[in-house]
Design a protein around this motif. Sequence first.
Motif, PDB file in Angstrom:
ATOM      1  N   ILE A   1      -5.104 -59.779   1.651  1.00  9.07           N
ATOM      2  CA  ILE A   1      -4.947 -59.073   2.928  1.00  9.07           C
ATOM      3  C   ILE A   1      -4.097 -57.814   2.769  1.00  9.07           C
ATOM      4  O   ILE A   1      -3.713 -57.186   3.754  1.00  9.07           O
ATOM      5  CB  ILE A   1      -4.332 -59.990   4.000  1.00  9.07           C
ATOM      6  N   GLY A   2      -3.835 -57.412   1.537  1.00  3.25           N
ATOM      7  CA  GLY A   2      -2.934 -56.299   1.303  1.00  3.25           C
ATOM      8  C   GLY A   2      -1.497 -56.750   1.495  1.00  3.25           C
ATOM      9  O   GLY A   2      -1.134 -57.887   1.183  1.00  3.25           O
ATOM     10  N   THR A   3      -0.668 -55.874   2.018  1.00  3.69           N
ATOM     11  CA  THR A   3       0.719 -56.216   2.299  1.00  3.69           C
ATOM     12  C   THR A   3       0.815 -56.925   3.641  1.00  3.69           C
ATOM     13  O   THR A   3       0.389 -56.383   4.654  1.00  3.69           O
ATOM     14  CB  THR A   3       1.595 -54.948   2.342  1.00  3.69           C
ATOM     15  N   PRO A   4       1.340 -58.156   3.689  1.00  2.39           N
ATOM     16  CA  PRO A   4       1.468 -58.861   4.976  1.00  2.39           C
ATOM     17  C   PRO A   4       2.416 -58.113   5.915  1.00  2.39           C
ATOM     18  O   PRO A   4       3.509 -57.698   5.506  1.00  2.39           O
ATOM     19  CB  PRO A   4       2.034 -60.222   4.589  1.00  2.39           C
ATOM     20  N   LEU A   5       1.996 -57.964   7.167  1.00  3.60           N
ATOM     21  CA  LEU A   5       2.776 -57.197   8.136  1.00  3.60           C
ATOM     22  C   LEU A   5       3.278 -58.044   9.306  1.00  3.60           C
ATOM     23  O   LEU A   5       4.449 -58.000   9.647  1.00  3.60           O
ATOM     24  CB  LEU A   5       1.940 -56.031   8.683  1.00  3.60           C
ATOM     25  N   THR A   6       2.360 -58.772   9.953  1.00  2.00           N
ATOM     26  CA  THR A   6       2.706 -59.484  11.182  1.00  2.00           C
ATOM     27  C   THR A   6       2.012 -60.840  11.236  1.00  2.00           C
ATOM     28  O   THR A   6       1.053 -61.095  10.507  1.00  2.00           O
ATOM     29  CB  THR A   6       2.294 -58.691  12.433  1.00  2.00           C
TER      30      THR A   6
ATOM     31  N   GLN B   1       8.466 -58.495   7.598  1.00  2.00           N
ATOM     32  CA  GLN B   1       7.383 -58.891   8.489  1.00  2.00           C
ATOM     33  C   GLN B   1       7.941 -59.314   9.860  1.00  2.00           C
ATOM     34  O   GLN B   1       9.120 -59.651  10.005  1.00  2.00           O
ATOM     35  CB  GLN B   1       6.583 -60.058   7.890  1.00  2.00           C
ATOM     36  N   ALA B   2       7.051 -59.299  10.848  1.00  2.00           N
ATOM     37  CA  ALA B   2       7.417 -59.717  12.204  1.00  2.00           C
ATOM     38  C   ALA B   2       6.399 -60.738  12.697  1.00  2.00           C
ATOM     39  O   ALA B   2       5.234 -60.715  12.302  1.00  2.00           O
ATOM     40  CB  ALA B   2       7.451 -58.514  13.142  1.00  2.00           C
ATOM     41  N   ALA B   3       6.848 -61.642  13.578  1.00  2.00           N
ATOM     42  CA  ALA B   3       5.956 -62.667  14.121  1.00  2.00           C
ATOM     43  C   ALA B   3       6.226 -62.871  15.600  1.00  2.00           C
ATOM     44  O   ALA B   3       7.372 -62.790  16.058  1.00  2.00           O
ATOM     45  CB  ALA B   3       6.136 -63.993  13.383  1.00  2.00           C
TER      46      ALA B   3
ATOM     47  N   LEU C   1       5.050 -70.018   7.956  1.00  2.00           N
ATOM     48  CA  LEU C   1       5.378 -68.594   7.845  1.00  2.00           C
ATOM     49  C   LEU C   1       6.465 -68.351   6.802  1.00  2.00           C
ATOM     50  O   LEU C   1       6.390 -67.374   6.039  1.00  2.00           O
ATOM     51  CB  LEU C   1       5.811 -68.046   9.204  1.00  2.00           C
ATOM     52  N   VAL C   2       7.482 -69.222   6.749  1.00  2.00           N
ATOM     53  CA  VAL C   2       8.548 -69.020   5.762  1.00  2.00           C
ATOM     54  C   VAL C   2       8.005 -69.153   4.350  1.00  2.00           C
ATOM     55  O   VAL C   2       8.404 -68.414   3.441  1.00  2.00           O
ATOM     56  CB  VAL C   2       9.705 -70.003   6.019  1.00  2.00           C
ATOM     57  N   THR C   3       7.077 -70.078   4.131  1.00  2.00           N
ATOM     58  CA  THR C   3       6.527 -70.235   2.782  1.00  2.00           C
ATOM     59  C   THR C   3       5.586 -69.089   2.418  1.00  2.00           C
ATOM     60  O   THR C   3       5.285 -68.898   1.235  1.00  2.00           O
ATOM     61  CB  THR C   3       5.780 -71.576   2.640  1.00  2.00           C
ATOM     62  N   LEU C   4       5.135 -68.313   3.401  1.00  2.00           N
ATOM     63  CA  LEU C   4       4.290 -67.150   3.121  1.00  2.00           C
ATOM     64  C   LEU C   4       5.083 -65.845   3.105  1.00  2.00           C
ATOM     65  O   LEU C   4       4.824 -64.961   2.279  1.00  2.00           O
ATOM     66  CB  LEU C   4       3.179 -67.045   4.169  1.00  2.00           C
ATOM     67  N   PHE C   5       6.051 -65.709   4.020  1.00  2.00           N
ATOM     68  CA  PHE C   5       6.795 -64.456   4.182  1.00  2.00           C
ATOM     69  C   PHE C   5       8.171 -64.474   3.536  1.00  2.00           C
ATOM     70  O   PHE C   5       8.746 -63.428   3.266  1.00  2.00           O
ATOM     71  CB  PHE C   5       7.000 -64.144   5.675  1.00  2.00           C
ATOM     72  N   GLY C   6       8.736 -65.659   3.350  1.00  2.00           N
ATOM     73  CA  GLY C   6      10.133 -65.758   2.961  1.00  2.00           C
ATOM     74  C   GLY C   6      10.998 -66.029   4.186  1.00  2.00           C
ATOM     75  O   GLY C   6      10.501 -66.196   5.302  1.00  2.00           O
ATOM     76  N   PRO C   7      12.317 -66.089   4.020  1.00  2.00           N
ATOM     77  CA  PRO C   7      13.201 -66.508   5.107  1.00  2.00           C
ATOM     78  C   PRO C   7      13.229 -65.538   6.282  1.00  2.00           C
ATOM     79  O   PRO C   7      13.051 -64.329   6.126  1.00  2.00           O
ATOM     80  CB  PRO C   7      14.576 -66.586   4.428  1.00  2.00           C
ATOM     81  N   ALA C   8      13.474 -66.117   7.473  1.00  2.00           N
ATOM     82  CA  ALA C   8      13.647 -65.318   8.683  1.00  2.00           C
ATOM     83  C   ALA C   8      15.046 -64.712   8.700  1.00  2.00           C
ATOM     84  O   ALA C   8      15.989 -65.256   8.108  1.00  2.00           O
ATOM     85  CB  ALA C   8      13.433 -66.189   9.913  1.00  2.00           C
TER      86      ALA C   8
ATOM     87  N   GLU D   1      -4.775 -54.627   4.711  1.00  2.00           N
ATOM     88  CA  GLU D   1      -6.190 -54.547   4.359  1.00  2.00           C
ATOM     89  C   GLU D   1      -7.082 -55.535   5.121  1.00  2.00           C
ATOM     90  O   GLU D   1      -8.296 -55.343   5.180  1.00  2.00           O
ATOM     91  CB  GLU D   1      -6.368 -54.803   2.851  1.00  2.00           C
ATOM     92  N   ALA D   2      -6.505 -56.577   5.678  1.00  2.00           N
ATOM     93  CA  ALA D   2      -7.326 -57.596   6.326  1.00  2.00           C
ATOM     94  C   ALA D   2      -6.447 -58.485   7.203  1.00  2.00           C
ATOM     95  O   ALA D   2      -5.218 -58.497   7.094  1.00  2.00           O
ATOM     96  CB  ALA D   2      -8.042 -58.456   5.282  1.00  2.00           C
ATOM     97  N   THR D   3      -7.126 -59.217   8.085  1.00  2.00           N
ATOM     98  CA  THR D   3      -6.485 -60.248   8.902  1.00  2.00           C
ATOM     99  C   THR D   3      -6.938 -61.606   8.388  1.00  2.00           C
ATOM    100  O   THR D   3      -8.099 -61.792   8.031  1.00  2.00           O
ATOM    101  CB  THR D   3      -6.862 -60.081  10.378  1.00  2.00           C
ATOM    102  N   MET D   4      -6.009 -62.563   8.349  1.00  2.00           N
ATOM    103  CA  MET D   4      -6.311 -63.897   7.860  1.00  2.00           C
ATOM    104  C   MET D   4      -6.006 -64.922   8.942  1.00  2.00           C
ATOM    105  O   MET D   4      -4.925 -64.904   9.538  1.00  2.00           O
ATOM    106  CB  MET D   4      -5.497 -64.213   6.602  1.00  2.00           C
TER     107      MET D   4
END
Length: 366
Positions: free
Chosen positions: A143-148, A238-240, A187-194, A262-265
């Motif tokens: 998805i490229g760089t994860p954003l949101t 990232q933001a959620a 989300l933490v396992t995908l993005f890292g800590p909040a 690059e994409a939405t998942m």
Amino acid sequence: MTGPVGVAVVGCGTISHQYLRNLTSFPDLRVVGCADLDVERARQVARQYGVPVAGAPAEVIAHPDVELVVNLTIPAAHAAVAAAAVAAGRHVYNEKPFALDRESGTEVIEAAAAAGVRLGCAPDTFLGAGLQTAARLVAEGAIGTPLTALTLLQTPGPESWHPSPEFLFKPGAGPLFDMGPYYLTALVTLFGPAERVAAVARRAREERVVGSGPRAGTRFPVEVPTHTTALLEFAAGQAATMVFSFDSPLPRLGFIEITGTEATMELPDPNTFDGAVRLRRALADDWVTVPAEGATAGRGLGVLDMAQAIRAGRPHRATGELGLHVLDTMLAVAGSAERGEFLPVGSTCEVPGPLPAGWDPAQGLL
């Protein structure tokens, strides 16, 4: 020690059956005992699953063949039971949430470190095929760089089907603390800590009614917010936006959508272990489905990974630190809703590594 890891299950309520069906089937585990404050219930569950020992928690935890305690008690008892097991020299895997407050959770972490034992925490759904597939795709740049991220958990509430739902409307539960760990852990396992949060919360009704079982019609008080909307900012940028509600007549379960450059998942339900991942690339007309690959056994994968890690001397994945960080994030969300301001998340954690390709819970390693 060598061979299967001896396990005791403490707390023989509804969720214990999902665990025991799996724990008693994994070759690398040996369920030694079942414990509950209601000793007769512990005995009944032990007989049902062919577990040799049953009794009160202190008695079963002290059994010499027990190495790892799976703590399935109500949230208010998680920290106390974990502390007792640690004091007895046992590794502990807690159901979520890790504790009710930061202080008791931190005390358990520190006690385990001093005792040289390990802590784990549910949910372990991120070890299932669905979320492991999503993690691999993110790591590969799909998805490229994860954003949101956007997550939705909206239901009318569990009192319609749960025969004893009162604890789900007490401190330590509600939609945020009961269901939030699945979405936040994903989300933490995908993005890292909040890093910081903002939130609003509401409580639609002061009372609810048991809808099923022998106590149907019983009214009980609601002690926690039943709708929370949160904004999260992660340390990596990232933001959620997240919604947790027991107030919605229209159920929306298991929705997690991550947008990258690059994409939405679209991820599968984080309260399950399977489910396809869908990708929609920029300017594409439709979604592409990616079948899930990995383990689908269900609750207990984190216990199994922890047991194998104990024998192998490697880190396990569903760690106490991850559970404490998710708890810390939820407490910050609740505090933000009360105070009406952004609040920092003071803790951090390591992002768990992926499971080995072809990891099969039915294939013993020990």
